[in-house]
Design a protein around this motif. Structure first.
Motif, PDB file in Angstrom:
ATOM      1  N   LYS A  17       0.575  -1.169   0.019  1.00  0.00           N
ATOM      2  CA  LYS A  17       0.109  -0.494  -0.068  1.00  0.00           C
ATOM      3  C   LYS A  17       0.777   1.520   0.334  1.00  0.00           C
ATOM      4  CE  LYS A  17      -3.626  -1.888   3.137  1.00  0.00           C
ATOM      5  NZ  LYS A  17      -3.817  -1.702   4.371  1.00  0.00           N
TER       6      LYS A  17
ATOM      7  N   GLY B 154       0.814   1.222  -4.582  1.00  0.00           N
ATOM      8  CA  GLY B 154      -0.543   1.791  -3.789  1.00  0.00           C
ATOM      9  C   GLY B 154      -1.133   2.687  -5.209  1.00  0.00           C
TER      10      GLY B 154
ATOM     11  N   GLY C 185      -4.436   3.299   3.270  1.00  0.00           N
ATOM     12  CA  GLY C 185      -4.112   3.589   1.963  1.00  0.00           C
ATOM     13  C   GLY C 185      -4.048   5.608   1.685  1.00  0.00           C
TER      14      GLY C 185
END
Ligand code: ATP
Ligand code: SF4
Ligand code: MG
Lengths: 316, 349
Positions: A221, B106, B133
């Motif tokens: 992420k 991400g 995120g």
């Protein structure tokens, strides 16, 4: 969740019951049994003793006596000390605080220092730091608490004069600072083993988690390494540590026995050794039962905390 | 299984250029090259399928693109992976700073991992994991990010998303977890999505739903997808182009139509023969052929063409001396085989 906790609660109650049986059995196995406190009283004849036994109900069937004794245990009547006839529970209660202070401080040291060392050791695995603290933990685990206590007193009190050599605080000077000052030495000694154990378990728990797929997901992420470590690795690595903490209660209690003696700390550990010296059986027995209860409560608390911390169990 | 190329936009510079990617792991038995000199492009908006048997290096290739291969312990990642960033700059993912790769992960490249059951953190809610995120990269409030998480869960087809954001992973089925993983990956709207066997752990109907979902999302967002699988049936359905990997190398690269219509590498032919086909089910008695033999042990690679111990077209001293190069057979079709002309011409084995 409730089924898990119910099960653990029932297990704890069964354990307590077994502890009470053992306590009762020991009381009757001591030389002279419950009557021994009077046996040495000058001028006590055998007839007097028999009459006393009758008065105390000692000639009735054991199960009946046990039930009565257990009932008294529940209502807080744990007998009286041979030494000064004060109630056992009162004697224990007057020493409980000092021991708890020591145990809590030692636990804090273990969790903070041991936790930090374990986390850094896992993150910087095989680094100089990791290898250094690995050896350090092994040394710490092999040092006898008694000897380490004497070394601490010798170095910090006798040689350097930084710390008082023992006792909770000098008479007439009871400020918090003085109290903490006195707490440092014994807490360090008591916390040593737990800190070493905690650091080892923390390290291996971190390493178990660090290679999990969900940690890779967290990195994917694009989170910062600090967030990955704290929110994803540490958060999960702490779960098994809750159980470890529960299991540390007996280690701390037995460590307190030695530490309190070395530092003349007025806690339950010293009370235990003193009472054995005086053959003060009711107090010895009371302490055994009481510490058993502490251990069981510690484990139960750990179980409850685990349930709160792990949604997989909480939301079963 | 009729290949249907979708919206391949072949023009314009590639989004990602992988050149000579090599990943070596150091184990007890010495160095193992899991990926060996792999080069390919990912074009904007296309779906590139990466196929090959287990252990051929597909996951390692994708992890290298995310720069998630641990370089500690003597592991080595070589070559270059050039990404055209949103800003227009082109950067080498293997050379950028930690801060920059974190910014890219991400937000520009995201990955759906092979293991849906273990890739979500068991102690955090689905909502928190989708939202984190967004909070981190876009600096929005947690509340706003959670609202977006609800939309994302809805987008990936999770029913009752309002309620599901408060669920923990163990409360979701495998298919729902994989959808949640896709939501996590899509959270910051990447323009490259790497989906590593996103459907293998799931049953057939859910597989089809997830594939449809990915294709729908691609049409909406125009992102590129690298789709990893060993299921060629899936490839025919979703891919524009196909890379076939064997033992850490690309052995054939082509558009989906030429690859299925005229496979040149004996390994690809073998893979295609081992896929069940619709016309077979209607009674034709053609047996499914598995490729004989096993994937080579990475610590003991066969000399020359790594496929030669299993190849029907094998010629001693031609195939087992030097590793054949990846040669263009057509402008859009390359093959790594010393005998591809014979194979193409139908010279019998
Ligand atoms: N961390 C690692 N350390 C050592 N070897 C590894 C590591 N990760 C992968 N490998 C090896 O690299 C090779 C390629 O693995 P990879 O996971 O890329 O295969 P794959 O094509 O994704 O297979 P699958 O279809 O089973 O997912 C395998 O031989 C594997 O054992
Ligand atoms: S190079 Fe030789 S062994 Fe390898 S695939 Fe081609 S024909 Fe077969
Ligand atoms: Mg894989």
């Amino acid at each position: 969740m409730s089924s898990f906790l119910t099960r653990r609660l029932i297990q704890s109650l069964i354990l307590l019951w077994i502890v009470s049986m053992i306590g009762f059995a020991l009381l009757h196995l001591t030389p002279g049994g419950p009557l021994s406190q009077f046996a040495n009283t000058p001028g006590m004849s055998d007839e007097d003793l028999t009459r006393l036994a009758e008065q105390m109900g000692l000639n009735r069937p054991l199960p009946v006596q046990y039930l009565e004794w257990f009932g008294r245990l529940l209502t807080g009547d744990w007998g009286r000390s041979y030494r000064d006839q004060s109630p056992v529970l009162y004697v224990i209660g007057s020493r409980l605080g000092a021991t708890l202070q020591l145990m809590i401080t030692a636990t804090l040291i273990a969790v903070i220092v041991g936790g930090f060392v374990g986390v850094v050791g896992a993150v910087r695995r095989y680094s100089f730091f990791d290898q250094f603290v690995t050896i350090g933990a092994m040394v710490a685990l092999s040092i006898p608490t008694f000897w380490f206590g004497l070394v601490v007193i010798y170095v910090f009190s006798v040689k350097l004069g930084w710390l008082p050599p023992g006792n909770i605080s000098p008479v007439g000077n009871e400020s918090f600072i003085v109290f903490v000052h006195h707490l440092i030495g014994p807490s360090m000694v008591l916390g040593l083993v737990t800190t070493a154990i905690w650091s080892r378990f923390m390290r291996s728990s971190m390493l178990d988690v660090i290679n999990q797929d969900y940690v890779r997901t967290a990195r994917a992420k694009g989170l910062s390494e600090r967030i990955v470590l704290v929110r994803h690795v540490l958060r999960n690595a702490l779960l098994p540590m809750i159980t470890i903490a529960g299991l540390e209660v007996p280690t701390l209690l037995s460590g307190a026995l030695v530490t309190e003696t070395v530092f003349t700390w007025p806690g339950m550990g010293r009370l235990f050794l003193d009472s054995i010296g005086y053959r003060d059986y009711p107090v010895v027995m009371g302490l055994l039962t009481f510490t058993a209860i502490l251990v069981i409560i510690g484990n139960l608390l750990a179980d409850i905390l685990y349930v709160v911390a792990d949604p997989r169990i909480r939301l079963q | 299984m009729t290949p249907q190329p979708t919206t391949a936009s072949a023009d314009g510079p590639p989004l990602l250029e992988v050149r000579d990617l090599t990943v070596e792991f150091r184990g007890q038995t010495g160095k193992v090259a899991a990926v060996n000199g792999v080069s390919f492009d990912v074009r904007p908006g296309e779906t590139l399928a990466l196929v090959g048997e287990s252990g051929s290096g597909k996951s390692v290739t994708s992890l290298a693109i995310m720069r998630l291969i641990q370089r500690a312990g003597g592991n080595r990642v070589g070559g270059s992976i050039r990404l055209r960033r949103r800003s227009g700059d082109t950067v080498d993912l293997l050379a950028v700073s930690e801060d920059e790769i974190r910014e890219i992960r991400g937000t520009e490249i995201a990955m759906v991992f092979q293991e849906p059951m273990t890739s979500l953190n068991p102690v955090h809610t689905i909502g928190a994991q989708v939202a984190e995120g967004i909070v981190f990269h876009r600096r929005v409030s947690r509340k706003a990010a959670l609202a977006e998480a609800v939309e994302l869960l809805d987008l990936v087809g999770i029913p009752e998303p309002q309620r599901r954001i408060r669920n923990f992973p163990h409360q979701l089925s495998g298919g729902m977890r994989q959808r949640a993983m896709i939501a996590v990956a899509l959270a910051c709207k990447p323009n490259l999505l790497i989906a590593d066997e996103p459907t293998t752990a799931l049953d057939v109907t859910i597989q089809a739903q997830i594939l449809e979902l990915l294709q729908g999302l691609q049409r909406q967002t125009g992102m590129s997808i690298v789709f990893i699988t060993h299921n060629l049936g899936v490839v025919a359905e979703v891919a524009d182009r196909v890379l076939v990997m064997y033992a850490g190398r690309i052995v054939e690269e082509a558009g989906v139509v030429p690859l299925f219509g005229r496979p040149l590498m004996p390994y690809t032919q073998g893979l295609l023969r081992s896929v069940p086909r619709l016309d077979m089910m209607s009674g034709a008695h053609e047996e499914l052929e598995a490729i004989p033999g096993n994937v080579p042990d990475p610590t003991a690679m066969p000399a020359g063409c790594a496929f030669h111990p299993r190849c029907a077209h094998f010629r001693p001293s031609l195939c087992d001396t030097a590793v054949p190069g990846l040669e263009p057979a057509d402008p859009e079709h390359s093959v790594r085989c010393a005998r591809w002309r014979d194979v193409a011409a139908g010279v019998p084995a």
